[in-house]
Design a protein around this motif. Structure first.
Motif, PDB file in Angstrom:
ATOM      1  N   UNK A  85      36.624  44.294  14.053  1.00  0.00           N
ATOM      2  CA  UNK A  85      35.281  44.181  13.501  1.00  0.00           C
ATOM      3  C   UNK A  85      35.208  43.534  12.137  1.00  0.00           C
ATOM      4  N   UNK A  86      36.323  43.052  11.609  1.00  0.00           N
ATOM      5  CA  UNK A  86      36.346  42.502  10.257  1.00  0.00           C
ATOM      6  C   UNK A  86      35.750  41.105  10.173  1.00  0.00           C
ATOM      7  N   UNK A  87      35.408  40.512  11.291  1.00  0.00           N
ATOM      8  CA  UNK A  87      34.945  39.134  11.318  1.00  0.00           C
ATOM      9  C   UNK A  87      33.425  38.995  11.383  1.00  0.00           C
ATOM     10  N   UNK A  88      32.707  39.941  10.855  1.00  0.00           N
ATOM     11  CA  UNK A  88      31.247  39.932  10.971  1.00  0.00           C
ATOM     12  C   UNK A  88      30.647  38.650  10.392  1.00  0.00           C
ATOM     13  N   UNK A  89      31.084  38.242   9.225  1.00  0.00           N
ATOM     14  CA  UNK A  89      30.473  37.088   8.580  1.00  0.00           C
ATOM     15  C   UNK A  89      31.005  35.760   9.083  1.00  0.00           C
ATOM     16  N   UNK A  90      32.219  35.741   9.596  1.00  0.00           N
ATOM     17  CA  UNK A  90      32.826  34.456   9.933  1.00  0.00           C
ATOM     18  C   UNK A  90      32.817  34.111  11.404  1.00  0.00           C
ATOM     19  N   UNK A  91      32.509  35.042  12.274  1.00  0.00           N
ATOM     20  CA  UNK A  91      32.631  34.768  13.706  1.00  0.00           C
ATOM     21  C   UNK A  91      31.334  34.249  14.295  1.00  0.00           C
ATOM     22  N   UNK A  92      31.471  33.677  15.454  1.00  0.00           N
ATOM     23  CA  UNK A  92      30.301  33.284  16.219  1.00  0.00           C
ATOM     24  C   UNK A  92      29.839  31.875  15.949  1.00  0.00           C
ATOM     25  N   UNK A  93      28.973  31.418  16.822  1.00  0.00           N
ATOM     26  CA  UNK A  93      28.419  30.074  16.724  1.00  0.00           C
ATOM     27  C   UNK A  93      27.291  30.053  15.696  1.00  0.00           C
ATOM     28  N   UNK A  94      26.737  28.883  15.507  1.00  0.00           N
ATOM     29  CA  UNK A  94      25.626  28.720  14.570  1.00  0.00           C
ATOM     30  C   UNK A  94      24.487  29.655  14.959  1.00  0.00           C
ATOM     31  N   UNK A  95      23.988  30.395  13.978  1.00  0.00           N
ATOM     32  CA  UNK A  95      22.933  31.366  14.241  1.00  0.00           C
ATOM     33  C   UNK A  95      21.596  30.929  13.674  1.00  0.00           C
ATOM     34  N   UNK A  96      21.568  29.752  13.076  1.00  0.00           N
ATOM     35  CA  UNK A  96      20.345  29.327  12.409  1.00  0.00           C
ATOM     36  C   UNK A  96      19.187  29.127  13.385  1.00  0.00           C
ATOM     37  N   UNK A  97      19.480  28.885  14.659  1.00  0.00           N
ATOM     38  CA  UNK A  97      18.420  28.673  15.635  1.00  0.00           C
ATOM     39  C   UNK A  97      17.766  29.984  16.067  1.00  0.00           C
ATOM     40  N   UNK A 131      30.897  45.881  25.941  1.00  0.00           N
ATOM     41  CA  UNK A 131      30.968  46.269  24.526  1.00  0.00           C
ATOM     42  C   UNK A 131      31.161  45.047  23.640  1.00  0.00           C
ATOM     43  N   UNK A 132      32.001  44.127  24.064  1.00  0.00           N
ATOM     44  CA  UNK A 132      32.237  42.905  23.270  1.00  0.00           C
ATOM     45  C   UNK A 132      30.985  42.048  23.177  1.00  0.00           C
ATOM     46  N   UNK A 133      30.262  41.927  24.283  1.00  0.00           N
ATOM     47  CA  UNK A 133      29.013  41.144  24.262  1.00  0.00           C
ATOM     48  C   UNK A 133      28.011  41.778  23.302  1.00  0.00           C
ATOM     49  N   UNK A 134      27.868  43.103  23.371  1.00  0.00           N
ATOM     50  CA  UNK A 134      26.969  43.824  22.464  1.00  0.00           C
ATOM     51  C   UNK A 134      27.430  43.670  21.013  1.00  0.00           C
ATOM     52  N   UNK A 135      28.734  43.802  20.796  1.00  0.00           N
ATOM     53  CA  UNK A 135      29.297  43.694  19.444  1.00  0.00           C
ATOM     54  C   UNK A 135      29.045  42.312  18.850  1.00  0.00           C
ATOM     55  N   UNK A 136      29.231  41.275  19.652  1.00  0.00           N
ATOM     56  CA  UNK A 136      28.979  39.906  19.163  1.00  0.00           C
ATOM     57  C   UNK A 136      27.496  39.707  18.846  1.00  0.00           C
ATOM     58  N   UNK A 137      26.624  40.258  19.666  1.00  0.00           N
ATOM     59  CA  UNK A 137      25.187  40.166  19.394  1.00  0.00           C
ATOM     60  C   UNK A 137      24.835  40.912  18.109  1.00  0.00           C
ATOM     61  N   UNK A 138      25.466  42.055  17.891  1.00  0.00           N
ATOM     62  CA  UNK A 138      25.229  42.828  16.668  1.00  0.00           C
ATOM     63  C   UNK A 138      25.693  42.044  15.436  1.00  0.00           C
ATOM     64  N   UNK A 139      26.837  41.412  15.527  1.00  0.00           N
ATOM     65  CA  UNK A 139      27.344  40.592  14.415  1.00  0.00           C
ATOM     66  C   UNK A 139      26.414  39.405  14.156  1.00  0.00           C
ATOM     67  N   UNK A 140      25.940  38.791  15.227  1.00  0.00           N
ATOM     68  CA  UNK A 140      25.020  37.657  15.093  1.00  0.00           C
ATOM     69  C   UNK A 140      23.734  38.112  14.414  1.00  0.00           C
ATOM     70  N   UNK A 141      23.205  39.284  14.815  1.00  0.00           N
ATOM     71  CA  UNK A 141      22.008  39.840  14.169  1.00  0.00           C
ATOM     72  C   UNK A 141      22.246  40.033  12.677  1.00  0.00           C
TER      73      UNK A 141
END
Length: 186
Positions: A85-97, A131-141
Motif C-alpha cells: 500500500x505504500x504506492x498511493x501517490x505514485x501508482x496508477x494511470x493518469x487520473x486527471x480525466x 480486493x486489488x481492484x478496489x484498492x487501486x480505485x481507492x488509491x486513484x480516488x
C-alpha cells in the motif's frame, strides 16, 4: 495450532489498530488543513503554512489508504509485504480525466463487488483480484482528491497575489492621486 491462531489474531488486531490510528491522524490533519485554508483566505496565513498543512494532510490520507488496504488483506488471511500500500501517490494511470465524484462512485462500486465476492466464499484468487481492484480505485480516488486540493490551493494563492496587486501603480505611473485616507496627496 494454538500459537498460529494467536499469531493470526495478533496480526488482525495490529492491522485494525493501525487503521484506527491512521483514521484519527487523517481527521486531525484535515482539521488543521482546513484551519490553514481559512486563515489563508482571511489573509492571516502564509503560502508556506498552507503547504505544510496540506502536506501533513496528504501524508495522513495516504497512510489511511495504506492501512485500510493492509487491514483488508490481513482480514482476508493474506500476509501483506512490508511496503504494501505504500504506492498511493505514485501508482496508477493518469487520473486527471476523473472527477472526484466519478472516482468515489468507482470506489463504492468496487467495494460492493469486493464485499460480495468475499462473502460468497469465492476462491482466494477471486477475493484477491476484487480486493486489488478496489484498492487501486481507492488509491486513484485519493490521488484525485489530493490533486483537487492542490489546484484549489494554487487558486487561493493566485487570488491573493492578484488582490495584493490591485491599486498598485502600473510601471511608469506616478500612482494614485489619493492616498489611503482618501485625501488628495499631490
Amino acid at each position: 495450532m494454538r500459537d498460529e491462531h494467536r499469531h493470526e489474531w495478533g496480526r488482525r488486531e495490529e492491522a485494525r489498530l493501525a487503521f484506527r490510528e491512521a483514521g484519527s491522524e487523517v481527521r486531525w490533519a484535515k482539521g488543521r488543513y482546513g484551519q490553514a485554508q481559512q486563515a489563508f483566505d482571511e489573509g492571516n496565513g502564509s503560502p508556506a503554512e498552507l503547504a505544510r498543512a496540506r502536506q501533513a494532510w496528504i501524508w495522513a490520507l495516504t497512510e489511511w489508504v495504506r492501512t485500510l488496504t493492509v487491514r483488508e488483506e490481513v482480514l482476508d488471511g493474506g500476509r501483506p509485504a512490508a511496503d504494501a500500500g505504500a504506492d498511493v501517490l505514485s501508482s496508477g494511470a493518469d487520473h486527471s480525466a476523473l472527477t472526484l465524484d466519478e472516482a468515489h462512485r468507482r470506489v463504492e462500486a468496487l467495494s460492493k463487488e469486493y464485499d460480495r465476492i468475499r462473502r460468497s466464499r469465492s476462491f482466494p484468487a477471486e477475493v484477491t483480484s476484487a480486493r486489488r481492484a478496489w484498492s487501486e480505485a481507492l488509491k486513484r480516488w485519493a490521488r484525485v482528491l489530493i490533486s483537487q486540493e492542490e489546484s484549489r490551493d494554487r487558486a487561493r494563492i493566485a487570488v491573493r497575489e492578484n488582490r495584493d496587486l490591485i491599486g498598485l501603480p502600473v510601471a511608469g505611473e506616478d500612482g494614485p492621486l489619493y492616498g489611503r485616507t482618501g485625501r488628495r496627496t499631490g
